[in-house]
Design a protein around this motif. Sequence first.
Motif, PDB file in Angstrom:
ATOM      1  N   ARG A  69      33.454 -50.140   9.037  1.00 19.12           N
ATOM      2  CA  ARG A  69      32.718 -51.375   9.291  1.00 19.12           C
ATOM      3  C   ARG A  69      32.526 -51.566  10.791  1.00 19.12           C
ATOM      4  NH1 ARG A  69      36.050 -54.940  11.490  1.00 19.12           N
ATOM      5  NH2 ARG A  69      38.293 -54.829  11.111  1.00 19.12           N
ATOM      6  N   PRO A  70      31.547 -52.406  11.171  1.00 21.42           N
ATOM      7  CA  PRO A  70      31.391 -52.747  12.589  1.00 21.42           C
ATOM      8  C   PRO A  70      32.581 -53.576  13.071  1.00 21.42           C
ATOM      9  CG  PRO A  70      29.426 -53.351  11.340  1.00 21.42           C
ATOM     10  CD  PRO A  70      30.492 -52.990  10.341  1.00 21.42           C
ATOM     11  N   VAL A  71      32.870 -53.487  14.354  1.00 19.77           N
ATOM     12  CA  VAL A  71      33.935 -54.328  14.900  1.00 19.77           C
ATOM     13  C   VAL A  71      33.502 -55.785  14.873  1.00 19.77           C
ATOM     14  CG1 VAL A  71      34.983 -52.582  16.392  1.00 19.77           C
ATOM     15  CG2 VAL A  71      33.157 -54.026  17.294  1.00 19.77           C
ATOM     16  N   ALA A  72      34.494 -56.649  14.816  1.00 20.23           N
ATOM     17  CA  ALA A  72      34.296 -58.097  14.880  1.00 20.23           C
ATOM     18  C   ALA A  72      35.063 -58.618  16.091  1.00 20.23           C
ATOM     19  CB  ALA A  72      34.822 -58.750  13.600  1.00 20.23           C
ATOM     20  N   PRO A  73      34.686 -59.782  16.614  1.00 22.20           N
ATOM     21  CA  PRO A  73      35.385 -60.315  17.787  1.00 22.20           C
ATOM     22  C   PRO A  73      36.900 -60.406  17.611  1.00 22.20           C
ATOM     23  CG  PRO A  73      33.397 -61.575  17.382  1.00 22.20           C
ATOM     24  CD  PRO A  73      33.557 -60.626  16.216  1.00 22.20           C
ATOM     25  N   SER A  74      37.361 -60.662  16.409  1.00 18.52           N
ATOM     26  CA  SER A  74      38.798 -60.802  16.157  1.00 18.52           C
ATOM     27  C   SER A  74      39.545 -59.465  16.106  1.00 18.52           C
ATOM     28  CB  SER A  74      39.025 -61.551  14.853  1.00 18.52           C
ATOM     29  OG  SER A  74      38.439 -60.828  13.781  1.00 18.52           O
ATOM     30  N   ASP A  75      38.837 -58.349  16.238  1.00 20.28           N
ATOM     31  CA  ASP A  75      39.442 -57.021  16.122  1.00 20.28           C
ATOM     32  C   ASP A  75      40.048 -56.484  17.411  1.00 20.28           C
ATOM     33  OD1 ASP A  75      38.804 -56.696  13.429  1.00 20.28           O
ATOM     34  OD2 ASP A  75      36.864 -55.784  13.884  1.00 20.28           O
ATOM     35  N   PRO A 133      22.636 -51.626  23.641  1.00 19.76           N
ATOM     36  CA  PRO A 133      22.435 -50.472  22.751  1.00 19.76           C
ATOM     37  C   PRO A 133      23.738 -49.810  22.323  1.00 19.76           C
ATOM     38  CG  PRO A 133      22.034 -49.818  25.007  1.00 19.76           C
ATOM     39  CD  PRO A 133      22.317 -51.308  25.045  1.00 19.76           C
ATOM     40  N   MET A 134      24.889 -50.369  22.742  1.00 24.31           N
ATOM     41  CA  MET A 134      26.193 -49.800  22.395  1.00 24.31           C
ATOM     42  C   MET A 134      26.744 -50.458  21.133  1.00 24.31           C
ATOM     43  SD  MET A 134      27.930 -49.533  26.167  1.00 24.31           S
ATOM     44  CE  MET A 134      29.407 -48.802  25.529  1.00 24.31           C
ATOM     45  N   HIS A 135      27.377 -49.641  20.288  1.00 21.59           N
ATOM     46  CA  HIS A 135      27.891 -50.122  19.016  1.00 21.59           C
ATOM     47  C   HIS A 135      29.265 -49.523  18.740  1.00 21.59           C
ATOM     48  CE1 HIS A 135      23.818 -51.560  18.211  1.00 21.59           C
ATOM     49  NE2 HIS A 135      23.434 -50.422  18.740  1.00 21.59           N
ATOM     50  N   ALA A 136      30.047 -50.210  17.915  1.00 21.04           N
ATOM     51  CA  ALA A 136      31.375 -49.721  17.547  1.00 21.04           C
ATOM     52  C   ALA A 136      31.611 -49.913  16.061  1.00 21.04           C
ATOM     53  CB  ALA A 136      32.451 -50.451  18.343  1.00 21.04           C
ATOM     54  N   LEU A 137      32.111 -48.870  15.439  1.00 27.31           N
ATOM     55  CA  LEU A 137      32.563 -48.920  14.055  1.00 27.31           C
ATOM     56  C   LEU A 137      34.052 -48.611  14.046  1.00 27.31           C
ATOM     57  CD1 LEU A 137      29.771 -46.823  12.274  1.00 27.31           C
ATOM     58  CD2 LEU A 137      29.952 -49.320  12.415  1.00 27.31           C
ATOM     59  N   VAL A 138      34.739 -49.150  13.045  1.00 22.52           N
ATOM     60  CA  VAL A 138      36.157 -48.836  12.874  1.00 22.52           C
ATOM     61  C   VAL A 138      36.418 -48.478  11.421  1.00 22.52           C
ATOM     62  CG1 VAL A 138      37.002 -50.218  14.806  1.00 22.52           C
ATOM     63  CG2 VAL A 138      36.739 -51.287  12.560  1.00 22.52           C
ATOM     64  N   ALA A 139      37.447 -47.679  11.231  1.00 26.03           N
ATOM     65  CA  ALA A 139      37.974 -47.397   9.898  1.00 26.03           C
ATOM     66  C   ALA A 139      39.157 -48.333   9.707  1.00 26.03           C
ATOM     67  CB  ALA A 139      38.417 -45.942   9.784  1.00 26.03           C
ATOM     68  N   ASP A 140      39.168 -49.040   8.588  1.00 25.32           N
ATOM     69  CA  ASP A 140      40.152 -50.093   8.346  1.00 25.32           C
ATOM     70  C   ASP A 140      40.652 -49.957   6.915  1.00 25.32           C
ATOM     71  OD1 ASP A 140      41.377 -52.582   7.785  1.00 25.32           O
ATOM     72  OD2 ASP A 140      39.985 -53.662   9.064  1.00 25.32           O
ATOM     73  N   ASP A 141      41.980 -49.932   6.730  1.00 29.31           N
ATOM     74  CA  ASP A 141      42.522 -49.817   5.373  1.00 29.31           C
ATOM     75  C   ASP A 141      42.954 -51.161   4.799  1.00 29.31           C
ATOM     76  OD1 ASP A 141      44.967 -50.416   6.529  1.00 29.31           O
ATOM     77  OD2 ASP A 141      45.906 -48.504   6.025  1.00 29.31           O
ATOM     78  N   GLY A 142      42.571 -52.244   5.473  1.00 26.36           N
ATOM     79  CA  GLY A 142      42.931 -53.577   5.017  1.00 26.36           C
ATOM     80  C   GLY A 142      44.176 -54.109   5.691  1.00 26.36           C
ATOM     81  N   ALA A 143      45.038 -53.214   6.147  1.00 31.22           N
ATOM     82  CA  ALA A 143      46.249 -53.624   6.845  1.00 31.22           C
ATOM     83  C   ALA A 143      46.165 -53.328   8.339  1.00 31.22           C
ATOM     84  CB  ALA A 143      47.465 -52.913   6.258  1.00 31.22           C
ATOM     85  N   ARG A 144      45.431 -52.244   8.666  1.00 29.23           N
ATOM     86  CA  ARG A 144      45.323 -51.859  10.074  1.00 29.23           C
ATOM     87  C   ARG A 144      44.111 -50.967  10.290  1.00 29.23           C
ATOM     88  NH1 ARG A 144      47.299 -46.819  11.480  1.00 29.23           N
ATOM     89  NH2 ARG A 144      48.005 -45.589   9.711  1.00 29.23           N
ATOM     90  N   MET A 145      43.741 -50.822  11.547  1.00 33.38           N
ATOM     91  CA  MET A 145      42.652 -49.919  11.910  1.00 33.38           C
ATOM     92  C   MET A 145      43.193 -48.503  12.037  1.00 33.38           C
ATOM     93  SD  MET A 145      40.362 -51.877  14.679  1.00 33.38           S
ATOM     94  CE  MET A 145      39.788 -53.525  14.332  1.00 33.38           C
TER      95      MET A 145
END
Length: 152
Positions: free
Chosen positions: A7-13, A54-66
């Motif tokens: 998912r894309p990063v969110a401010p709270s990440d 033009p910069m973007h960030a995605l993260v892999a998240d398992d629900g408990a942590r990135m």
Amino acid sequence: MSAFAIRPVAPSDYAQWLPLWEGYNAFYGRSGATALPHEITRTTWERFLDPLEPMHALVADDGARMLGLAHFLYHRSTNALAMSCYLQDLFTDDASRGRGVGSALIEAVQEKAKMAGAARLYWQTHESNAVARKLYDRIAERSGFLVYRMPV
């Protein structure tokens, strides 16, 4: 082995993203005395959240942590009409390696690039990064170009 989502990063990440970012930079020798200045890290993070950048960030998240991150940007090219997508940073934490996180992040960036109308996705890695190169050699074509750089 638990599932994960991309998912894309969110401010709270920020608090969970920062250790991954620091791990990535440490892997490439940017830690301790050679660490990136805090201003660069904060500005990079703010760019990911700015819809005009033009910069973007995605993260892999398992629900408990990135578990991992992918940073990418779009740019024009002199040899194509469509934009190019550069996968600048890709990192998976040690505990999550071998679970397909890196592949899933690359596939997600590829899908984003396709949706943005980019003509190609490309990235680079250090020649000593044998583990990552096994993945990259399996899923992409090595261009044969060497990277040179100099300060300005």
